[in-house]
Enzyme design. Sequence first.
Site, short mmCIF file in Angstrom:
data_model
loop_
_atom_site.label_atom_id
_atom_site.label_comp_id
_atom_site.label_asym_id
_atom_site.label_seq_id
_atom_site.Cartn_x
_atom_site.Cartn_y
_atom_site.Cartn_z
N THR A 129 0.83 -1.20 0.00
CA THR A 129 0.00 0.00 0.00
C THR A 129 0.87 1.25 0.00
OG1 THR A 129 -1.78 -1.14 1.19
CG2 THR A 129 -1.79 1.26 1.28
N LYS A 183 0.26 -12.42 7.34
CA LYS A 183 -0.81 -11.51 6.95
C LYS A 183 -1.56 -12.22 5.86
CE LYS A 183 -1.94 -7.03 4.94
NZ LYS A 183 -1.45 -5.77 4.34
N TYR A 215 3.43 -12.57 3.98
CA TYR A 215 2.27 -11.87 3.44
C TYR A 215 1.73 -12.63 2.24
CZ TYR A 215 -0.39 -7.83 1.55
OH TYR A 215 -1.36 -6.99 1.06
#
Length: 210
Positions: A49, A165, A137
Amino acid sequence: MKNTIFRGMGTAIVTPMNPDLTVDYVALGRFIDFQLENGINAIIAVGTTGESATLEPAEQEQVIRFTVERVNKRVPVIAGVGTNNTAHVLENVKRACDAGADGLLVVTPYYNKATQKGLIASYNAVADASDKPIIVYNVPSRTGCNIAPATVAALAEHPNIVAIKEASGDMGYACKVSRLLGDDFNMYCGNDDITFSCHHQSFLLVSNLT
């Protein structure tokens, strides 16, 4: 027991840019302050992000360092270091650790579609090179690469890989992973629409053990 870095909610913060495409540190400072003032439990700098794929390595390091200094140990700072090149990840690991990050977020190699054996080799190499705990992730919709539940369990055997995650959006997958892992390995939900379900599943797993 492993150092699982944090419990609660962590924000993958954006990296704001000026019109000349330099990092806007004034805005970044405001964003960080806003998160802290509203009770966030961790901040993730230069995650996917946070424009990690388009920032230069020196910019990534400076953003991590700025975030660490601004946060000033009030919550853990987790640095995104993943790329589709393990050698580059190892370089990012060193820079992030030098900048003072408390933990590292490592996305699966994107585009390459690594094998499960390749994922284990890559993540173990990263974990061996880091003096900070690692969060794996998994976001297959963006990377084209999914970590099989058995692979997550294999990665969890490394003492420096402490959490995942999970952003596949697949609640069945999340349940399978949860059932394979011990209580010293955390799962962080990366999809807003199943956060409640993931929390409820974790509660059920704990309840069933008591």
